[in-house]
Design a protein around this motif. Structure first.
Motif, PDB file in Angstrom:
ATOM      1  N   ASP A   8       0.826  -1.204   0.000  1.00  0.00           N
ATOM      2  CA  ASP A   8       0.000   0.000   0.000  1.00  0.00           C
ATOM      3  C   ASP A   8       0.864   1.259   0.000  1.00  0.00           C
ATOM      4  N   PRO A   9       0.338   2.392  -0.427  1.00  0.00           N
ATOM      5  CA  PRO A   9       1.133   3.622  -0.523  1.00  0.00           C
ATOM      6  C   PRO A   9       1.797   4.038   0.782  1.00  0.00           C
ATOM      7  N   ARG A  10       1.104   3.883   1.903  1.00  0.00           N
ATOM      8  CA  ARG A  10       1.663   4.340   3.177  1.00  0.00           C
ATOM      9  C   ARG A  10       2.872   3.509   3.614  1.00  0.00           C
ATOM     10  N   ALA A  11       3.034   2.325   3.047  1.00  0.00           N
ATOM     11  CA  ALA A  11       4.204   1.516   3.384  1.00  0.00           C
ATOM     12  C   ALA A  11       5.495   2.237   3.032  1.00  0.00           C
TER      13      ALA A  11
ATOM     14  N   GLY B 232      -0.044   0.422  -9.017  1.00  0.00           N
ATOM     15  CA  GLY B 232      -0.744   0.177  -7.768  1.00  0.00           C
ATOM     16  C   GLY B 232       0.127  -0.365  -6.648  1.00  0.00           C
ATOM     17  N   ASP B 233       1.211  -1.053  -6.982  1.00  0.00           N
ATOM     18  CA  ASP B 233       2.131  -1.610  -5.990  1.00  0.00           C
ATOM     19  C   ASP B 233       3.149  -0.534  -5.634  1.00  0.00           C
ATOM     20  N   VAL B 234       3.201  -0.137  -4.369  1.00  0.00           N
ATOM     21  CA  VAL B 234       4.056   0.971  -3.986  1.00  0.00           C
ATOM     22  C   VAL B 234       5.519   0.720  -4.304  1.00  0.00           C
ATOM     23  N   TRP B 235       5.943  -0.548  -4.273  1.00  0.00           N
ATOM     24  CA  TRP B 235       7.355  -0.842  -4.508  1.00  0.00           C
ATOM     25  C   TRP B 235       7.705  -0.770  -5.991  1.00  0.00           C
ATOM     26  N   CYS B 236       6.702  -0.847  -6.850  1.00  0.00           N
ATOM     27  CA  CYS B 236       6.919  -0.703  -8.291  1.00  0.00           C
ATOM     28  C   CYS B 236       6.667   0.730  -8.757  1.00  0.00           C
ATOM     29  N   ALA B 237       5.968   1.513  -7.948  1.00  0.00           N
ATOM     30  CA  ALA B 237       5.674   2.899  -8.307  1.00  0.00           C
ATOM     31  C   ALA B 237       6.947   3.728  -8.287  1.00  0.00           C
ATOM     32  N   HIS B 238       6.980   4.748  -9.118  1.00  0.00           N
ATOM     33  CA  HIS B 238       8.144   5.629  -9.215  1.00  0.00           C
ATOM     34  C   HIS B 238       7.945   6.840  -8.320  1.00  0.00           C
ATOM     35  N   GLY B 239       8.987   7.243  -7.623  1.00  0.00           N
ATOM     36  CA  GLY B 239       8.886   8.355  -6.690  1.00  0.00           C
ATOM     37  C   GLY B 239       9.111   9.697  -7.357  1.00  0.00           C
ATOM     38  N   GLY B 240       8.239  10.644  -7.079  1.00  0.00           N
ATOM     39  CA  GLY B 240       8.411  12.000  -7.573  1.00  0.00           C
ATOM     40  C   GLY B 240       7.307  12.419  -8.518  1.00  0.00           C
ATOM     41  N   PHE B 241       7.173  13.736  -8.702  1.00  0.00           N
ATOM     42  CA  PHE B 241       6.168  14.294  -9.601  1.00  0.00           C
ATOM     43  C   PHE B 241       6.607  15.695  -9.997  1.00  0.00           C
ATOM     44  N   ILE B 242       5.922  16.274 -10.978  1.00  0.00           N
ATOM     45  CA  ILE B 242       6.320  17.569 -11.513  1.00  0.00           C
ATOM     46  C   ILE B 242       6.042  18.683 -10.507  1.00  0.00           C
ATOM     47  N   GLY B 243       6.745  19.827 -10.673  1.00  0.00           N
ATOM     48  CA  GLY B 243       6.526  20.914  -9.736  1.00  0.00           C
ATOM     49  C   GLY B 243       7.135  22.246 -10.115  1.00  0.00           C
ATOM     50  N   VAL B 244       8.012  22.301 -11.128  1.00  0.00           N
ATOM     51  CA  VAL B 244       8.715  23.555 -11.418  1.00  0.00           C
ATOM     52  C   VAL B 244       7.764  24.638 -11.916  1.00  0.00           C
ATOM     53  N   GLU B 245       6.667  24.254 -12.569  1.00  0.00           N
ATOM     54  CA  GLU B 245       5.735  25.244 -13.098  1.00  0.00           C
ATOM     55  C   GLU B 245       4.750  25.743 -12.045  1.00  0.00           C
ATOM     56  N   THR B 246       4.515  24.941 -11.018  1.00  0.00           N
ATOM     57  CA  THR B 246       3.527  25.306 -10.003  1.00  0.00           C
ATOM     58  C   THR B 246       4.145  25.914  -8.747  1.00  0.00           C
ATOM     59  N   MET B 247       5.472  25.876  -8.598  1.00  0.00           N
ATOM     60  CA  MET B 247       6.092  26.345  -7.359  1.00  0.00           C
ATOM     61  C   MET B 247       5.695  27.780  -7.025  1.00  0.00           C
ATOM     62  N   LEU B 248       5.925  28.708  -7.946  1.00  0.00           N
ATOM     63  CA  LEU B 248       5.650  30.107  -7.626  1.00  0.00           C
ATOM     64  C   LEU B 248       4.165  30.368  -7.395  1.00  0.00           C
ATOM     65  N   PRO B 249       3.242  29.894  -8.254  1.00  0.00           N
ATOM     66  CA  PRO B 249       1.826  30.118  -7.944  1.00  0.00           C
ATOM     67  C   PRO B 249       1.397  29.542  -6.595  1.00  0.00           C
ATOM     68  N   LEU B 250       1.902  28.361  -6.241  1.00  0.00           N
ATOM     69  CA  LEU B 250       1.540  27.767  -4.956  1.00  0.00           C
ATOM     70  C   LEU B 250       2.112  28.579  -3.792  1.00  0.00           C
TER      71      LEU B 250
END
Length: 457
Positions: free
Chosen positions: A209-212, A329-347
């Motif tokens: 599960d993701p929380r693992a 769906g399997d947390v151990w097969c999922a890749h870590g990270g996501f986009i953010g350079v375009e949203t940093m300043l607005p957030l």
């Protein structure tokens, strides 16, 4: 009578925000650099100067994101330098520092040259490149420094690319090489052996599960790594930066080490400031990040650290993956990270509108301090002699994060639908527009940024 100043561009009517205040000033640009900042500059300008009316807008130095993964070479199905730097320009980020965990990793002078030749023609904003501090590559680090490496990344914990942590002797040799070159070492501070042991235990128990992912990387794994790398860096005389510090315990350890005389800068990620562990329930594996999103008390301590000045830099760890990888769906097969350079300043502008920090804080944490810490010539300030990198911001504009308008190759983001207060209106790089509300402007014109020589910092 003196002749009018030969300006190329005159920005008028805006409120110029620096790290320590704001003023209603004009900005005059000549040959890509700021020629003057002050009142009444329009009266001194020649008749054919380009004039930009910034009335009602804030004018910020272009942001400097010292932690992005634009995935080139070797993983361009996720992102490449063209799409990544377009996203940066649209987000008001005019300088990025790209990480070396590509395929192959940037651990040799040959790979540094290859990467530089690949990405330079594609860059819509200015960029620096990290080399890697790896096992037995101290001589290569010296050669990469001569080629203009911005610094070196040390992966002390597992992340994309599975670059194993060097042993302590190799780390120390690398720290010495970086110190001799006068460059920053940025550390991903987690104890690799411990987190791999915890992952193996959880997998054996059947947890997927993701929380693992959070359970596998307890706070003390970060605290131990911070203590070890700060201690070694002090002995080696290295300028050390801790990337994406994620725990209150880790920040408390940094404060203790600083009180004992150790010098180290600290980075917090936008994601670690805006999400807590309840996000595992709403976003699943999309929220997977290394180090992980933490319980709410850690988020509160990071914000308190910003208020006290314990946190020096905010960055994104922009880390794109394909939609199929992020839907795993399997947390151990999922890749870590996501986009953010375009949203940093607005957030961050949105958090400023909510009173959690000021726009001056944003400039300090995302422009002024990173440019100074990494010795980036001409970056981080709107002052005479500096590059004319600035972003025009409407602080009152409202909207929401909309993936359909974003510029990364894959626009899967946990921020989708987030309400925003504050928007990027236009971004300028060395006095030339690279983004406005119509989209990206012009061909790539970004340049490789080398750190200033030690004697000129």
């Amino acid at each position: 009578m003196p002749h009018p100043a030969p300006y190329d561009l005159l920005l008028t009517g805006g409120t110029v925000v620096s790290h320590d205040g704001r003023h209603r000033h004009d900005i005059a640009v000549r040959d890509g650099r700021i020629a003057a900042v002050g009142e009444g500059l329009a009266a001194r300008a020649a008749g054919d100067v380009r004039v930009v009316d910034a009335g009602g807008l804030l004018v910020l130095p272009g942001l400097v994101d010292v932690h992005v993964h634009f995935r080139e070479p070797g993983m361009t199905e996720k992102e490449d330098f063209a799409s990544g730097t377009r996203a940066a320009a649209a987000g008001g980020v005019t300088t990025v520092v790209d990480m070396p965990n590509t395929v192959p990793p940037v651990a040799t002078a040959e790979e540094f040259r290859r990467k530089l030749s690949l990405v330079a023609p594609k860059a819509h904003v200015d960029f620096g490149l990290y080399g890697m501090l790896g096992q037995d590559n101290a001589e290569e680090m010296t050669a990469m420094a001569e080629l203009g490496a911005m610094g070196f990344k040390l992966f002390m914990g597992q992340t994309t690319g599975d670059n194993r942590c060097p042993d302590d002797a190799a780390i120390f040799r690398g720290l010495e090489a970086a110190a001799a070159a006068g460059l920053v070492v940025g550390a991903h501070a987690e104890n690799d052996h411990l987190l791999r042991m915890f992952i193996d235990r959880l997998r054996a128990s059947g947890r997927t599960d993701p929380r693992a992912h959070l359970v596998s990387r307890p706070a003390f794994v970060e605290v131990e790594a911070v203590t070890r790398i700060v201690t070694m860096a002090t002995e080696a005389g290295t300028k050390l930066h801790i990337h994406h510090l994620s725990t209150g315990a880790g920040l408390r350890r940094v404060r203790d080490l600083r009180a004992d005389g150790h010098r180290v800068s600290v980075e917090a990620l936008v994601a670690h400031l805006l999400f807590d562990d309840s996000a595992y329930d709403t976003h699943g594996n999309l929220i997977k990040l290394n180090p992980p999103i933490r319980p709410a008390e850690n988020v509160a301590e990071l914000w308190a650290g910003i208020a006290r000045g314990d946190v020096d830099v905010i960055a994104t760890d922009h880390a794109p993956h394909t939609p199929s990888e992020q839907a795993e769906g399997d947390v151990w097969c999922a890749h870590g990270g996501f986009i953010g350079v375009e949203t940093m300043l607005p957030l961050l502008l949105t958090t400023a509108a909510q009173g959690r920090l000021s726009v001056e804080d944003i400039v300090r944490l995302c422009s002024y301090t990173p440019a100074r810490r990494w010795s980036m010539p001409g970056k981080g300030q709107l002052a005479p002699g500096f590059d004319a990198d600035f972003v025009l911001v409407d602080p009152d504009a409202t909207g929401a994060v909309d993936p359909a308008t974003m510029h990364s190759r894959h626009n899967v983001t946990p921020y989708e639908g987030w309400p925003l207060t504050g928007a990027v209106v236009a971004t300028y790089l060395r006095g030339e527009s690279v983004y406005d509300k119509s989209g990206i402007v012009g061909a790539p014109r970004g340049r490789h940024v080398r750190p200033a020589p030690a004697g000129k910092r």
